[in-house]
Design an enzyme around this catalytic site. Structure first.
Site, PDB file in Angstrom:
ATOM      1  N   GLY A  19       0.825  -1.215   0.000  1.00 45.59           N
ATOM      2  CA  GLY A  19       0.000   0.000   0.000  1.00 45.59           C
ATOM      3  C   GLY A  19       0.852   1.255   0.000  1.00 45.59           C
ATOM      4  O   GLY A  19       0.603   2.210  -0.753  1.00 45.59           O
ATOM      5  N   ASP A  76       8.106   5.547   7.926  1.00 42.10           N
ATOM      6  CA  ASP A  76       7.594   4.902   9.136  1.00 42.10           C
ATOM      7  C   ASP A  76       6.375   5.688   9.559  1.00 42.10           C
ATOM      8  O   ASP A  76       6.412   6.918   9.659  1.00 42.10           O
ATOM      9  CB  ASP A  76       8.630   4.860  10.258  1.00 42.10           C
TER      10      ASP A  76
HETATM   11  P1  ITT Z   1       7.545  -1.108   6.029  1.00 48.76           P
HETATM   12  O1  ITT Z   1       8.157  -0.980   7.409  1.00 48.76           O
HETATM   13  O2  ITT Z   1       8.151  -2.190   5.206  1.00 48.76           O
HETATM   14  O3  ITT Z   1       7.478   0.203   5.312  1.00 48.76           O
HETATM   15  P2  ITT Z   1       5.137  -1.596   7.565  1.00 48.76           P
HETATM   16  O4  ITT Z   1       3.729  -1.897   7.167  1.00 48.76           O
HETATM   17  O5  ITT Z   1       5.788  -2.492   8.588  1.00 48.76           O
HETATM   18  O6  ITT Z   1       5.999  -1.551   6.219  1.00 48.76           O
HETATM   19  P3  ITT Z   1       5.255   0.595   9.461  1.00 48.76           P
HETATM   20  O7  ITT Z   1       6.133  -0.137  10.406  1.00 48.76           O
HETATM   21  O8  ITT Z   1       5.577   2.039   9.196  1.00 48.76           O
HETATM   22  O9  ITT Z   1       5.211  -0.109   8.041  1.00 48.76           O
HETATM   23  O10 ITT Z   1       3.770   0.448   9.962  1.00 48.76           O
HETATM   24  C1  ITT Z   1       2.839   1.437   9.743  1.00 48.76           C
HETATM   25  C2  ITT Z   1       1.451   0.857   9.726  1.00 48.76           C
HETATM   26  O11 ITT Z   1       0.547   1.947   9.941  1.00 48.76           O
HETATM   27  C3  ITT Z   1       1.120   0.274   8.369  1.00 48.76           C
HETATM   28  O12 ITT Z   1       1.283  -1.107   8.336  1.00 48.76           O
HETATM   29  C4  ITT Z   1      -0.330   0.689   8.157  1.00 48.76           C
HETATM   30  O13 ITT Z   1      -1.187  -0.278   8.559  1.00 48.76           O
HETATM   31  C5  ITT Z   1      -0.515   1.896   9.066  1.00 48.76           C
HETATM   32  N1  ITT Z   1      -0.562   3.057   8.167  1.00 48.76           N
HETATM   33  C6  ITT Z   1       0.464   3.890   7.844  1.00 48.76           C
HETATM   34  N2  ITT Z   1       0.068   4.779   6.921  1.00 48.76           N
HETATM   35  C7  ITT Z   1      -1.217   4.503   6.649  1.00 48.76           C
HETATM   36  C8  ITT Z   1      -2.159   5.049   5.758  1.00 48.76           C
HETATM   37  O14 ITT Z   1      -1.865   6.032   4.930  1.00 48.76           O
HETATM   38  N3  ITT Z   1      -3.367   4.511   5.758  1.00 48.76           N
HETATM   39  C9  ITT Z   1      -3.696   3.492   6.562  1.00 48.76           C
HETATM   40  N4  ITT Z   1      -2.862   2.901   7.400  1.00 48.76           N
HETATM   41  C10 ITT Z   1      -1.625   3.405   7.459  1.00 48.76           C
END
Ligand code: ITT
Length: 205
Positions: A19, A76
């Site tokens: 996403g 992040d």
């Molecule tokens: P990477 O570390 O590989 O980038 P991740 O999914 O583990 O992927 P994060 O540790 O930054 O990333 O987790 C952030 C979570 O917050 C992410 O999995 C989403 O579910 C949520 N999130 C962040 N931005 C969002 C958005 O624009 N809309 C909805 N949910 C979001």
């Protein structure tokens, strides 16, 4: 001293989240930078040991930059719910469990609010973006979008917690919103605008 400019033709998008990858590629498109994902470059996912969004964004960007020898951009991010003292916050991805089930993660948010009998449903998304180079230089930018969480979730666009988040002055959730409109107001888009102004301005076209 000014920010370092991104002059290289290729940028690694240091995320394993599909996403985010789609959104970052959309945001980068006008700047004529070729984007490749960390996954496509065979880069592993580093452990997110930081205690702030900034620290985790830097750790992820540096990991990809050092592994590939190319500049890398990491994100992040998370959803912070005020009545839950900012949870799930840094742990937003982890609340979805090993199968990355965001239906479950959203339900946990709602259950936590119900357990506290919380009337305050205000919440905000945070995104920290870091552009890192293989020599260890980092440029980091933070964006936020404030609003509230709704139940039940609505819409199947976006990703993660989008179906339960309504931004200020909006009535529909990010899950119901056309992607271009989310990009005009999201936490990620706000951080990205500052990153562009500091490090990519002049490259458009
Ligand atoms: P990477 O570390 O590989 O980038 P991740 O999914 O583990 O992927 P994060 O540790 O930054 O990333 O987790 C952030 C979570 O917050 C992410 O999995 C989403 O579910 C949520 N999130 C962040 N931005 C969002 C958005 O624009 N809309 C909805 N949910 C979001």
């Amino acid at each position: 001293m000014g920010s370092r400019q991104l002059t290289e033709p290729t940028l690694v998008i240091a995320t394993h989240n599909k996403g985010k990858l789609v959104e970052i590629a959309d945001l980068m498109r006008p700047f004529g930078v070729a984007c490749v994902s960390a996954g496509d470059k065979g880069v592993s996912e580093p452990e997110e040991t930081g205690t702030t969004f900034e620290a985790n964004a830097e750790l992820k960007a540096l990991h990809s930059a050092r592994a590939t020898g190319l500049p890398a951009l990491a994100d992040d991010s998370g959803l912070c719910v005020n009545a839950l003292n900012g949870d799930p916050g840094l742990y937003s991805a982890r609340w979805a469990g090993p199968t990355k089930d965001f239906g479950l993660a959203m339900r946990k948010v709602e259950d936590a609010l119900a357990a506290k009998n919380a009337k305050d449903r205000s919440a905000f998304f945070v995104a920290c973006l870091t552009l890192a180079w293989p020599d260890g230089h980092c440029e980091t930018f933070r964006g936020e979008v404030h609003g509230h969480v709704v139940w039940p979730p609505r819409g199947d666009r976006g990703f993660g917690y989008d179906p339960m988040f309504v931004a200020e002055n909006e009535t529909i959730t990010f899950g119901e919103m056309e992607p271009g409109r989310k990009h005009a107001m999201s936490h990620r888009a706000r951080a990205f605008a500052d990153l562009v102004a500091a490090c990519i301005a002049g490259r458009r076209g």
